[in-house]
Design a protein around this motif. Structure first.
Motif, PDB file in Angstrom:
ATOM      1  N   UNK A 263      -2.031  14.157  17.727  1.00 49.03           N
ATOM      2  CA  UNK A 263      -3.100  15.071  18.146  1.00 49.03           C
ATOM      3  C   UNK A 263      -4.323  14.330  18.674  1.00 49.03           C
ATOM      4  N   UNK A 264      -5.155  15.030  19.413  1.00 44.53           N
ATOM      5  CA  UNK A 264      -6.418  14.472  19.892  1.00 44.53           C
ATOM      6  C   UNK A 264      -7.252  13.961  18.708  1.00 44.53           C
ATOM      7  N   UNK A 265      -7.863  12.799  18.899  1.00 48.08           N
ATOM      8  CA  UNK A 265      -8.731  12.231  17.877  1.00 48.08           C
ATOM      9  C   UNK A 265      -7.996  11.526  16.755  1.00 48.08           C
ATOM     10  N   UNK A 266      -6.665  11.488  16.802  1.00 50.07           N
ATOM     11  CA  UNK A 266      -5.870  10.849  15.754  1.00 50.07           C
ATOM     12  C   UNK A 266      -5.243   9.562  16.287  1.00 50.07           C
ATOM     13  N   UNK A 267      -4.589   8.832  15.372  1.00 54.93           N
ATOM     14  CA  UNK A 267      -3.846   7.628  15.741  1.00 54.93           C
ATOM     15  C   UNK A 267      -2.505   7.637  14.999  1.00 54.93           C
ATOM     16  N   UNK A 268      -1.884   6.475  14.861  1.00 52.48           N
ATOM     17  CA  UNK A 268      -0.571   6.413  14.221  1.00 52.48           C
ATOM     18  C   UNK A 268      -0.590   6.945  12.793  1.00 52.48           C
ATOM     19  N   UNK A 269      -1.761   6.969  12.135  1.00 53.19           N
ATOM     20  CA  UNK A 269      -1.846   7.456  10.759  1.00 53.19           C
ATOM     21  C   UNK A 269      -1.395   8.915  10.637  1.00 53.19           C
ATOM     22  N   UNK A 270      -1.404   9.634  11.756  1.00 54.07           N
ATOM     23  CA  UNK A 270      -0.873  11.004  11.744  1.00 54.07           C
ATOM     24  C   UNK A 270       0.583  11.007  11.306  1.00 54.07           C
ATOM     25  N   UNK A 271       1.303   9.965  11.694  1.00 52.69           N
ATOM     26  CA  UNK A 271       2.733   9.867  11.353  1.00 52.69           C
ATOM     27  C   UNK A 271       2.945   8.928  10.168  1.00 52.69           C
ATOM     28  N   UNK A 272       2.208   9.174   9.077  1.00 48.94           N
ATOM     29  CA  UNK A 272       2.400   8.488   7.806  1.00 48.94           C
ATOM     30  C   UNK A 272       2.486   9.551   6.715  1.00 48.94           C
ATOM     31  N   UNK A 273       2.877   9.176   5.513  1.00 46.17           N
ATOM     32  CA  UNK A 273       2.979  10.180   4.434  1.00 46.17           C
ATOM     33  C   UNK A 273       1.673  10.903   4.135  1.00 46.17           C
ATOM     34  N   UNK A 274       0.537  10.306   4.487  1.00 41.79           N
ATOM     35  CA  UNK A 274      -0.748  10.955   4.226  1.00 41.79           C
ATOM     36  C   UNK A 274      -1.271  11.744   5.428  1.00 41.79           C
TER      37      UNK A 274
ATOM     38  N   UNK B 149      -0.425  14.376   8.994  1.00 36.81           N
ATOM     39  CA  UNK B 149       0.142  15.710   9.155  1.00 36.81           C
ATOM     40  C   UNK B 149       1.437  15.746   9.924  1.00 36.81           C
ATOM     41  N   UNK B 150       1.911  14.564  10.371  1.00 34.61           N
ATOM     42  CA  UNK B 150       3.136  14.509  11.148  1.00 34.61           C
ATOM     43  C   UNK B 150       4.318  14.064  10.315  1.00 34.61           C
ATOM     44  N   UNK B 151       5.232  13.310  10.922  1.00 34.36           N
ATOM     45  CA  UNK B 151       6.402  12.796  10.218  1.00 34.36           C
ATOM     46  C   UNK B 151       6.099  11.430   9.614  1.00 34.36           C
ATOM     47  N   UNK B 152       6.751  11.076   8.509  1.00 41.11           N
ATOM     48  CA  UNK B 152       6.516   9.756   7.894  1.00 41.11           C
ATOM     49  C   UNK B 152       7.260   8.655   8.652  1.00 41.11           C
ATOM     50  N   UNK B 153       6.656   8.174   9.727  1.00 47.54           N
ATOM     51  CA  UNK B 153       7.293   7.150  10.562  1.00 47.54           C
ATOM     52  C   UNK B 153       6.750   5.754  10.291  1.00 47.54           C
ATOM     53  N   UNK B 154       5.572   5.669   9.666  1.00 44.36           N
ATOM     54  CA  UNK B 154       4.926   4.384   9.380  1.00 44.36           C
ATOM     55  C   UNK B 154       4.335   4.412   7.979  1.00 44.36           C
ATOM     56  N   UNK B 155       4.043   3.216   7.442  1.00 43.40           N
ATOM     57  CA  UNK B 155       3.312   3.132   6.187  1.00 43.40           C
ATOM     58  C   UNK B 155       1.819   3.246   6.438  1.00 43.40           C
ATOM     59  N   UNK B 156       1.097   3.717   5.419  1.00 38.00           N
ATOM     60  CA  UNK B 156      -0.351   3.912   5.540  1.00 38.00           C
ATOM     61  C   UNK B 156      -1.058   2.583   5.769  1.00 38.00           C
ATOM     62  N   UNK B 157      -1.845   2.510   6.836  1.00 40.95           N
ATOM     63  CA  UNK B 157      -2.642   1.339   7.193  1.00 40.95           C
ATOM     64  C   UNK B 157      -1.811   0.081   7.408  1.00 40.95           C
ATOM     65  N   UNK B 158      -0.627   0.239   7.914  1.00 36.45           N
ATOM     66  CA  UNK B 158       0.224  -0.920   8.199  1.00 36.45           C
ATOM     67  C   UNK B 158       0.087  -1.384   9.645  1.00 36.45           C
ATOM     68  N   UNK B 159      -0.735  -0.716  10.424  1.00 40.27           N
ATOM     69  CA  UNK B 159      -0.975  -1.089  11.823  1.00 40.27           C
ATOM     70  C   UNK B 159      -2.484  -1.146  12.073  1.00 40.27           C
ATOM     71  N   UNK B 160      -2.847  -1.721  13.207  1.00 41.75           N
ATOM     72  CA  UNK B 160      -4.249  -1.704  13.599  1.00 41.75           C
ATOM     73  C   UNK B 160      -4.702  -0.275  13.845  1.00 41.75           C
ATOM     74  N   UNK B 161      -5.983  -0.012  13.574  1.00 44.14           N
ATOM     75  CA  UNK B 161      -6.542   1.325  13.734  1.00 44.14           C
ATOM     76  C   UNK B 161      -6.308   1.868  15.134  1.00 44.14           C
TER      77      UNK B 161
END
Length: 409
Positions: free
Chosen positions: A241-252, A254-266
């Motif tokens: 979504x607008x204003x979001x990053x890969x963290x959208x696709x983590x368990x925390x 709103x998307x699918x759990x595709x990555x771990x939380x804070x495992x990538x650059x912001x």
């Protein structure tokens, strides 16, 4: 007009702001030929394309046609790589002054000592002032004290970390500024003028200027193949979504759990929101490094310039990657204008007659709704599953590898 000497000028972000506040760049120095060509394309300032270490102060003053003590201000932002956040994570606790780029601080001090301007401004990344990691800041402050002792000046430096969005720039960008007057006058940084529009703003504070304010009138679909995304993650961006990053696709998120939380650059898969300021423009982004446009593409040259509050009349004759490198390293010109006006008033007894800032972006009356989010493509569904969070500062795999390398050295 008041006289400025400009060091490490780059694309001229500081200079354009000082120009808007009634200063003239009497001489500019930068080692980068693309930056110098861009400056010459747009302004008649005398530009020296060379390493500052090879340029004598006598030569600088001669080209500027001024004597020591006559310049109204010395401005510049020495290269910031040793003090950037990325540099910190790459090098851990290594002394950053050992980086060859850190010698640029001494060159700035050398020119300050020899030219003795009425005021100075030095800009750098906010990592310059990290607690426990402020060797660069201390080098500058100690150097100014030494200049005062030897040259009988009274520079009294003050510094602050400023977020450009708090002063009307449509971009969140934190940088440190050091300002001083030769005669020892006190300088007070201006109070923020803008804040979050969804907060109850204090009296006199205006809502942030947004990405839509800055670029909403520009074409959403420019005919430019360079703006199309490429690489492994290009197909995943439309699902953020607008204003979001890969963290959208983590368990925390709103998307699918595709990555771990804070495992990538912001900035990984980071996207602009129309109703918020832009995220910080990066100088040398990877293929998945944002911020990206809400239509899932790279930002155009003009969009990058608008978000940095460069005037629309400013031109570029290089490819988009070079433009992004120059603008990503620049100071937002509006913030420079704000500080230049304060320097005029507080330190040079030359307040501006006009109250309106020349580089303040316009407001656009209505902001469209956010673009719809696309479903995750089949190619990425294999990533769905349990992913551990990042273990914490200095506990990740890169930090452990650095520790092993350090122990074996």
């Amino acid at each position: 007009m008041l006289k400025a000497i400009s060091l490490f000028t780059g694309a001229g972000g500081l200079d354009l702001g000082f120009e808007a506040a009634g200063f003239k760049t009497c001489v500019a120095v930068d080692i980068d030929p693309v930056c110098c060509r861009t400056l010459r394309l747009n302004r008649s300032w005398p530009v020296i394309n060379d390493d500052l270490g090879a340029v004598s102060s006598k030569r600088l003053l001669g080209i500027a046609k001024i004597a020591p003590g006559e310049a109204d201000v010395l401005i510049g932002g020495p290269p910031c790589q040793p003090f950037s956040k990325n540099g910190y994570w790459a090098n851990g606790d290594a002394p950053r002054l050992s980086d060859p780029n850190a010698s640029t601080l001494d060159e700035y001090l050398r020119v300050l000592r020899d030219t003795r301007p009425k005021a100075l401004l030095l800009e750098n990344v906010y990592g310059f002032a990290y607690s426990g990691k402020r060797e660069g800041l201390d080098r500058i402050l100690d150097g100014i004290r030494e200049i005062n002792r030897k040259a009988k000046t009274q520079y009294k430096p003050v510094w602050a970390v400023l977020d450009a969005s708090r002063y009307g720039v449509p971009q969140r960008r934190e940088r440190i500024f050091i300002i001083a007057s030769r005669d020892g006058r006190d300088f007070k940084f201006p109070q923020p003028t803008h804040g979050e529009s969804d907060e109850e703003l204090p009296l006199g504070l205006k809502p942030f200027h947004t990405a839509w304010d800055a670029i909403g009138d520009l074409p959403e679909r420019p005919d430019d193949p360079e703006l199309e995304l490429t690489g492994k993650w290009a197909g995943l961006l439309p699902s953020v979504p607008e204003g979001q990053n890969y963290l959208w696709h983590t368990p925390r998120g709103g998307g699918l759990p595709l990555f771990g939380w804070r495992t990538r650059y912001w900035s990984f898969l980071l996207k602009l929101a129309k109703d918020k300021p832009s995220w910080t423009i990066q100088a040398q982004p990877g293929p998945a490094t944002g911020p990206f446009h809400w239509t899932n593409r790279r930002l155009s040259t003009r969009e990058l310039a608008r978000l940095q509050t460069f005037p629309d009349s400013f031109r570029f004759d290089c490819d988009r990657a070079e433009v992004q490198r120059m603008l990503g390293n620049a100071v937002p010109s509006l913030l420079a204008e704000v500080l230049a006006r304060e320097i005029r008033q507080q330190l040079l007894d030359a307040p501006m007659r006009a109250s309106k800032l020349k580089l303040m972006p316009p407001r656009r009356r209505s902001t469209p709704h956010a673009h719809a989010v696309a479903p995750v493509k089949q190619a990425y569904l294999a990533l769905k599953g349990a992913h551990p969070d990042h273990p914490g500062v200095k506990l990740g795999p890169r930090a452990k590898l650095r520790a092993i390398e350090f122990a074996g050295s």
